[in-house]
Design an enzyme around this catalytic site. Structure first.
Site, short mmCIF file in Angstrom:
data_model
loop_
_atom_site.label_atom_id
_atom_site.label_comp_id
_atom_site.label_asym_id
_atom_site.label_seq_id
_atom_site.Cartn_x
_atom_site.Cartn_y
_atom_site.Cartn_z
N ASP A 12 0.80 -1.23 0.00
CA ASP A 12 0.00 0.00 0.00
C ASP A 12 0.84 1.28 0.00
OD1 ASP A 12 -2.26 -1.65 0.10
OD2 ASP A 12 -2.22 -1.70 2.30
N LYS A 15 1.72 2.09 -5.13
CA LYS A 15 2.31 1.53 -6.36
C LYS A 15 1.40 1.77 -7.57
CE LYS A 15 2.37 -2.49 -4.30
NZ LYS A 15 2.04 -2.10 -2.92
N GLY A 16 0.07 1.57 -7.34
CA GLY A 16 -0.89 1.70 -8.44
C GLY A 16 -0.78 3.06 -9.11
N GLY A 39 -4.53 -4.50 -3.69
CA GLY A 39 -5.56 -3.49 -3.94
C GLY A 39 -4.82 -2.25 -4.38
N HIS A 40 -4.84 -1.99 -5.68
CA HIS A 40 -4.07 -0.87 -6.22
C HIS A 40 -5.04 0.21 -6.69
CE1 HIS A 40 -0.42 -3.70 -7.13
NE2 HIS A 40 -0.75 -3.65 -5.86
N GLN A 232 1.99 -6.09 -3.19
CA GLN A 232 2.48 -6.22 -1.81
C GLN A 232 3.77 -5.41 -1.61
OE1 GLN A 232 1.35 -9.53 -3.36
NE2 GLN A 232 -0.54 -8.62 -2.70
N VAL A 315 -8.65 -3.86 0.03
CA VAL A 315 -9.28 -5.16 -0.19
C VAL A 315 -10.24 -5.50 0.95
CG1 VAL A 315 -8.82 -7.64 -0.40
CG2 VAL A 315 -7.33 -6.01 -1.54
N GLY A 431 4.99 11.93 -4.43
CA GLY A 431 3.53 11.96 -4.46
C GLY A 431 3.01 12.98 -3.46
P1 GDP Z 1 -0.85 0.26 -3.59
O1 GDP Z 1 -1.42 -1.02 -3.07
O2 GDP Z 1 0.62 0.36 -3.33
O3 GDP Z 1 -1.17 0.52 -5.02
O4 GDP Z 1 -1.52 1.42 -2.74
P2 GDP Z 1 -3.10 1.53 -2.34
O5 GDP Z 1 -3.84 1.95 -3.54
O6 GDP Z 1 -3.56 0.32 -1.61
O7 GDP Z 1 -3.04 2.67 -1.24
C1 GDP Z 1 -2.55 3.92 -1.51
C2 GDP Z 1 -3.65 4.97 -1.26
O8 GDP Z 1 -3.05 6.23 -1.21
C3 GDP Z 1 -4.65 5.05 -2.39
O9 GDP Z 1 -5.88 5.48 -1.88
C4 GDP Z 1 -4.05 6.11 -3.32
O10 GDP Z 1 -5.02 6.77 -4.11
C5 GDP Z 1 -3.47 7.06 -2.31
N1 GDP Z 1 -2.25 7.77 -2.72
C6 GDP Z 1 -1.25 7.36 -3.55
N2 GDP Z 1 -0.27 8.30 -3.57
C7 GDP Z 1 -0.65 9.29 -2.73
C8 GDP Z 1 -0.04 10.52 -2.30
O11 GDP Z 1 1.07 10.88 -2.68
N3 GDP Z 1 -0.75 11.26 -1.41
C9 GDP Z 1 -1.98 10.89 -0.93
N4 GDP Z 1 -2.60 11.68 -0.06
N5 GDP Z 1 -2.57 9.73 -1.31
C10 GDP Z 1 -1.91 8.95 -2.19
P1 IMO Z 2 -0.91 -4.26 -2.14
O1 IMO Z 2 -0.49 -4.86 -3.47
C1 IMO Z 2 -0.74 -4.60 2.22
C2 IMO Z 2 -0.73 -8.67 3.90
C3 IMO Z 2 -1.95 -9.14 4.68
C4 IMO Z 2 -1.29 -10.08 5.67
C5 IMO Z 2 -0.19 -10.73 4.82
C6 IMO Z 2 -0.59 -12.08 4.24
O2 IMO Z 2 -2.21 -3.56 -2.20
O3 IMO Z 2 0.19 -3.44 -1.56
P2 IMO Z 2 -2.20 -12.80 2.24
O4 IMO Z 2 -3.66 -12.59 2.05
O5 IMO Z 2 -1.35 -12.21 1.16
O6 IMO Z 2 -1.84 -14.22 2.51
O7 IMO Z 2 -1.86 -12.00 3.61
O8 IMO Z 2 0.09 -9.83 3.77
N1 IMO Z 2 -1.02 -8.17 2.53
C7 IMO Z 2 -0.96 -6.88 2.16
N2 IMO Z 2 -0.74 -5.76 2.90
N3 IMO Z 2 -0.90 -4.49 0.88
C8 IMO Z 2 -1.11 -5.59 0.13
O9 IMO Z 2 -1.17 -5.56 -1.23
C9 IMO Z 2 -1.19 -6.86 0.78
N4 IMO Z 2 -1.39 -8.12 0.35
C10 IMO Z 2 -1.28 -8.91 1.43
O10 IMO Z 2 -2.59 -8.06 5.32
O11 IMO Z 2 -0.64 -9.34 6.69
MG MG Z 3 -2.94 -1.70 -1.80
#
Ligand code: GDP
Ligand code: IMO
Ligand code: MG
Length: 455
Positions: A12, A15-16, A39-40, A232, A315, A431
């Site tokens: 999180d 990356k997305g 969850g991107h 991840q 997610v 960002g």
């Molecule tokens: P990922 O799993 O690495 O793709 O990240 P997620 O999408 O799960 O979580 C990142 C969250 O932060 C999302 O809601 C993005 O829209 C948001 N986001 C990404 N970059 C920035 C940033 O620079 N500032 C802020 N405030 N939000 C951001």
């Molecule tokens: P993105 O791609 C953050 C964490 C789970 C748990 C551990 C194992 O959005 O960054 P799993 O279901 O993979 O067997 O769970 O990994 N986890 C993540 N944490 N971002 C993710 O994906 C994750 N995918 C799995 O919360 O601790």
């Molecule tokens: Mg995510």
């Protein structure tokens, strides 16, 4: 040219957003590991797309490939494709014939195992998507692959072998009666054959299945640029992360070649960009030495960062745990991945705080550690050695994003320079908000003509 985007922390990191940003310069975006535990988020002009399986390049109309290293839940995949259609997109998704399939019994087993572990305090806090059980079956040579879905007899044959084993695990090992389950049909061969052979038909009709390695090689020779989208993060990598509080795949950069069949030497001539969140978030169990939870003041601070940063699992919706940036963790990630560049996201979320801190090292039994210890027990016993940074004010981030890097507050730039010097890599982008236009780009990794000395 290849660019690999990797999470540097615990997932999180945003990356997305970067895959979307630089996906504009790629022809193909490839996921190489993980499944719908990811969850991107991509935000374009206020429209938000949450993607679990469809590669984030889909929003840019790029070809998205789910490589052989992924575990694919066809239910999620087709639901996601259908809802993107409803949002007005027409994603071109290909899936490796060799990718393993998440079946309903994997999800059930994920849940049962987590419940059993909770009794002995060993719960991982998984996403419940069946990721671990599917990778176990892959390594155990009893998995079902995408290619098996496209031939009903082959699929039945695989399931007739594996289902009796799964039933025995549920009934005899975990002592759960199948009739007590919410979805007993998850263990019924004919019900599974019916549903999954239909997914196989859809895969055949749409021509989605690819021999991933050959497909990428051919496109690369034709001059296509490839973006590898890690899911991840490095610290939840099954080899290099905080075992056993990890996911069951390798999010780190080396897995891009194994999980796609792309030649290591070709990929090595590319870029590996580590995505960093300016603080830490963790969803799930495991140590977090800089976690803000010791005092009510810290908990208030964590809550305000959580709210401003929208730190709730994409997610599962779970609130994410919050901590200060952890340099030992990042040093380890930089080492394992070999970052050529960095992105620091969410600097806007720290704006206006009274204090900003970073753990520059840990202390364990009177010793200073520069990287995390190998065991969870030792890591839990580490105290962070905190360094204070001058906080930066809340400013108009959209305006700053428009003006560029030099317009960032001086305190923010000092924070970023400290990261560059500790991790020995340049900050390619910053960002300052979730939207595509809120990423300040200094270096585009697809531009091969840049040089660090020009920064
Ligand atoms: P990922 O799993 O690495 O793709 O990240 P997620 O999408 O799960 O979580 C990142 C969250 O932060 C999302 O809601 C993005 O829209 C948001 N986001 C990404 N970059 C920035 C940033 O620079 N500032 C802020 N405030 N939000 C951001
Ligand atoms: P993105 O791609 C953050 C964490 C789970 C748990 C551990 C194992 O959005 O960054 P799993 O279901 O993979 O067997 O769970 O990994 N986890 C993540 N944490 N971002 C993710 O994906 C994750 N995918 C799995 O919360 O601790
Ligand atoms: Mg995510």
């Amino acid at each position: 040219m290849t660019v690999t985007i990797v999470g540097s922390q615990l997932g999180d990191e945003g990356k997305g957003a970067l895959v979307d940003r630089w996906g504009g310069d790629a022809d193909i975006v490839v996921r190489y590991q993980g499944g719908d535990n990811a969850g991107h988020t991509v935000v374009e002009g206020g429209e938000e797309y949450k993607l679990s399986l469809v590669p984030s390049g889909a929003v840019r109309g790029k070809i998205g490939v789910l490589g052989n290293g992924c575990v694919v839940n066809p239910r999620t995949l087709f639901d996601e494709i259908d809802s993107l259609h409803e949002q007005g997109l027409n994603p071109d998704v290909r899936v490796a014939e060799r990718a393993h399939v998440i079946l309903p019994y994997h999800r059930v087993l994920d849940g049962i195992e987590e419940t059993a572990k909770a009794d002995s305090d060993r719960k991982v806090g998984t996403t419940g998507r069946g990721i671990g059980p599917t990778y176990e079956d892959k390594a155990g040579r009893r998995g079902v692959r995408i290619a098996d879905l496209t031939d009903e007899n082959r699929l039945r044959n695989r399931l007739e072998y594996v289902i009796p084993q799964k039933r025995a695990i549920v009934e005899n090992l975990y002592d759960v009666a199948l009739s007590e389950l919410e979805t007993p049909e998850a263990f019924d061969v004919e019900a599974l054959v019916k549903e999954y052979a239909a997914y196989g038909d859809r895969i055949t009709e749409t021509g989605m299945a690819v021999a991933c390695s050959q497909f990428l090689k051919r496109r690369h020779v034709q001059g296509d640029s490839i973006l590898f989208e890690g899911a991840q993060g490095s610290m939840i990598d099954v080899d290099h992360g905080n075992y056993p509080y990890v996911t069951s795949s390798n999010p780190t950069a080396g897995a891009a070649v194994v999980g796609s069949g792309f030649g290591a030497a070709v990929s090595e001539s590319g870029e590996v960009v580590g995505i960093i969140k300016a603080y830490l978030s963790r969803v799930g169990e495991g140590p977090l030495p800089t976690e803000l939870d010791a005092t009510s003041r810290e908990r208030d601070l964590a809550e305000s960062i959580r709210d401003d940063g929208g730190e709730f699992g994409t997610v599962t919706g779970r609130p994410r745990r919050i901590g200060w940036l952890d340099i030992p963790m990042l040093r380890h990630a930089a080492n394992v991945n070999g970052f050529t560049g960095l992105v620091v996201n969410h600097v806007d979320v720290l704006a206006g705080l009274e204090q900003v801190k970073i753990a520059e090292a840990y202390e364990l039994d009177g010793q200073r550690l520069e990287t995390p210890p190998v065991t969870t027990e030792e890591w839990l016993a580490c105290d962070p050695v905190l360094r204070s940074f001058e906080p930066w004010p809340a400013v108009n981030w959209r305006e700053i994003a428009h003006e560029g890097y030099e317009a960032l507050p001086a305190q923010t730039k000092s924070y970023l320079e400290y990261l560059e010097s500790e991790l020995e890599a340049s900050v390619y982008a910053v960002g300052v908000g979730p939207d595509r236009t809120e990423t300040i780009e200094r270096v585009n990794p697809f531009n091969q003509h840049w040089s660090v000395s020009s920064l």
